[in-house]
Design a protein around this motif. Sequence first.
Motif, PDB file in Angstrom:
ATOM      1  N   UNK A   1       0.801  -1.230   0.000  1.00 33.25           N
ATOM      2  CA  UNK A   1       0.000   0.000   0.000  1.00 33.25           C
ATOM      3  C   UNK A   1       0.832   1.277   0.000  1.00 33.25           C
ATOM      4  N   UNK A   2       2.161   1.169   0.103  1.00 34.12           N
ATOM      5  CA  UNK A   2       3.008   2.356   0.159  1.00 34.12           C
ATOM      6  C   UNK A   2       2.766   3.302  -1.025  1.00 34.12           C
ATOM      7  N   UNK A   3       2.725   2.803  -2.281  1.00 28.75           N
ATOM      8  CA  UNK A   3       2.483   3.725  -3.401  1.00 28.75           C
ATOM      9  C   UNK A   3       1.120   4.410  -3.336  1.00 28.75           C
ATOM     10  N   UNK A   4       0.132   3.721  -2.795  1.00 30.60           N
ATOM     11  CA  UNK A   4      -1.213   4.303  -2.682  1.00 30.60           C
ATOM     12  C   UNK A   4      -1.236   5.386  -1.609  1.00 30.60           C
ATOM     13  N   UNK A   5      -0.518   5.143  -0.541  1.00 30.93           N
ATOM     14  CA  UNK A   5      -0.430   6.150   0.522  1.00 30.93           C
ATOM     15  C   UNK A   5       0.293   7.393   0.011  1.00 30.93           C
ATOM     16  N   UNK A   6       1.353   7.184  -0.764  1.00 27.91           N
ATOM     17  CA  UNK A   6       2.065   8.319  -1.358  1.00 27.91           C
ATOM     18  C   UNK A   6       1.166   9.073  -2.337  1.00 27.91           C
ATOM     19  N   UNK A   7       0.285   8.356  -3.019  1.00 28.18           N
ATOM     20  CA  UNK A   7      -0.648   8.999  -3.941  1.00 28.18           C
ATOM     21  C   UNK A   7      -1.592   9.929  -3.188  1.00 28.18           C
ATOM     22  N   UNK A   8      -2.085   9.483  -2.037  1.00 33.29           N
ATOM     23  CA  UNK A   8      -2.923  10.337  -1.197  1.00 33.29           C
ATOM     24  C   UNK A   8      -2.159  11.594  -0.802  1.00 33.29           C
ATOM     25  N   UNK A   9      -0.915  11.415  -0.380  1.00 32.04           N
ATOM     26  CA  UNK A   9      -0.108  12.554   0.061  1.00 32.04           C
ATOM     27  C   UNK A   9       0.167  13.533  -1.072  1.00 32.04           C
ATOM     28  N   UNK A  10       0.172  13.025  -2.296  1.00 34.86           N
ATOM     29  CA  UNK A  10       0.432  13.891  -3.448  1.00 34.86           C
ATOM     30  C   UNK A  10      -0.788  14.707  -3.853  1.00 34.86           C
ATOM     31  N   UNK A  11      -1.946  14.389  -3.267  1.00 34.70           N
ATOM     32  CA  UNK A  11      -3.143  15.163  -3.562  1.00 34.70           C
ATOM     33  C   UNK A  11      -4.163  14.472  -4.441  1.00 34.70           C
ATOM     34  N   UNK A  12      -3.956  13.189  -4.734  1.00 37.49           N
ATOM     35  CA  UNK A  12      -4.921  12.419  -5.534  1.00 37.49           C
ATOM     36  C   UNK A  12      -5.821  11.621  -4.598  1.00 37.49           C
ATOM     37  N   UNK A  13      -7.134  11.690  -4.812  1.00 39.35           N
ATOM     38  CA  UNK A  13      -8.067  10.931  -3.983  1.00 39.35           C
ATOM     39  C   UNK A  13      -7.930   9.439  -4.205  1.00 39.35           C
ATOM     40  N   UNK A  14      -8.019   8.668  -3.112  1.00 41.37           N
ATOM     41  CA  UNK A  14      -7.881   7.211  -3.187  1.00 41.37           C
ATOM     42  C   UNK A  14      -8.975   6.542  -2.368  1.00 41.37           C
ATOM     43  N   UNK A  15      -9.535   5.475  -2.917  1.00 44.77           N
ATOM     44  CA  UNK A  15     -10.516   4.640  -2.221  1.00 44.77           C
ATOM     45  C   UNK A  15     -10.226   3.195  -2.585  1.00 44.77           C
ATOM     46  N   UNK A  16     -10.551   2.290  -1.693  1.00 49.29           N
ATOM     47  CA  UNK A  16     -10.388   0.855  -1.978  1.00 49.29           C
ATOM     48  C   UNK A  16     -11.748   0.319  -2.428  1.00 49.29           C
ATOM     49  N   UNK A  17     -11.903   0.148  -3.742  1.00 53.17           N
ATOM     50  CA  UNK A  17     -13.211  -0.183  -4.301  1.00 53.17           C
ATOM     51  C   UNK A  17     -13.675  -1.595  -4.077  1.00 53.17           C
ATOM     52  N   UNK A  18     -12.740  -2.492  -3.800  1.00 58.97           N
ATOM     53  CA  UNK A  18     -13.087  -3.887  -3.508  1.00 58.97           C
ATOM     54  C   UNK A  18     -12.112  -4.444  -2.494  1.00 58.97           C
ATOM     55  N   UNK A  19     -12.625  -5.301  -1.606  1.00 60.17           N
ATOM     56  CA  UNK A  19     -11.761  -5.983  -0.643  1.00 60.17           C
ATOM     57  C   UNK A  19     -12.528  -7.139  -0.031  1.00 60.17           C
TER      58      UNK A  19
END
Length: 388
Positions: free
Chosen positions: A301-319
Amino acid sequence: MQNENFTTRRDFIKKTGILTASLGLAGTSALAGLEATARKKNKLPKWKGFNLLDFFSPDPASTRKPTPEEHFKWMQDWGFDFVRVPMAYPYYLNFDRSRNITPEEVYKIDEKQVDKIDNLVQLAHKYKMHVSLNLHRAPGYCVNAGFNEPYNLWTDDEALKAFCFHWQMWAKRYKNMSPKKISFDLLNEPSMREDMNDQHSQRSTVPGETYRKVAKAASEAIRQENKKHLVIADGNNTGTTVIPEITDLNIAQSCRGYNPGIISHYKAPWANKDPENLPEPKWPGQVGDKYLSRAILEEFYRPWIELVKSGVGVHCGECGAWNKTPHDVFLAWFGDVLGILSENDIGFAVWEFNGDFGVLNSGRTDVAYEDWYGQKLDRKMLELLQKV
């Protein structure tokens, strides 16, 4: 999409009662720190909810029963505020199903079927749910086979034209609806497959510029109807990897909560070539040649967390996990997945509410179910979801 609470940095300052005119050097430093914190906040709300599979099948004759209203009430009462609706586009078309669909028939919308989808949207809104419409099967692509596509979304302009047509139709239908109530999830779990109609043909990552071309065209078709429409793109490589090529397009991104597959899809026949001969899942623990623990999730999840920090919205659509994963292993693993997501302000949607992956009627053989108005409730799973 702008943050719900603070439309701009100026609003942030006003709402916290901080006036730059009254700040000295120390105050300026404090303000910078506050703004940095604001920038790191996920642009998407921390939605929690479920996928509803009412329109998942391309054939209306073999689809599930409609989600009853009481399910929405239970979701709301239990603290959930989000439903993702994975749709197969042939579900809402009118064509001769005794043969393969033609490119011309991809445009034959059946308004009666579209109305059924709209009924679910309205029902979800009645119970204060955000609805994310998703094309699980789009013209020219689906992560699953089982319906013969007439072309390839990634390589054929005709397929891309049809893809944009469908999204513009949905965007127009909800033209006047707030992005707080509806979003448009472009395509479920994109990948580049050698043969779109062969489930087991060679698969690879979609080339970044190809993904950008498709996402840009579809998002522009959607925003022709309403510039404020909220658009989401599933991660590349079947939802698992960030798409750096689209971060400038004002499109949020959706990750997955299925890693590692030996846990989430244990014995699943659609995900394993030899489902009956797999190593026993453990969490944490040694499984085959790997030691599985929270550490591998943190790396995933590190790249996804960095994406949030960069200003892009993130959601986990399936799990979630299929019902063959031992329940104690599932809960231990899923607790770590949800914990990492929650700690980083990322919401989630379990693959389903009612069924094999869900909190109701999952069919697990190692769960002490609670009777819930005639339904079999997995109370331990529900409580885990409510904690985050």
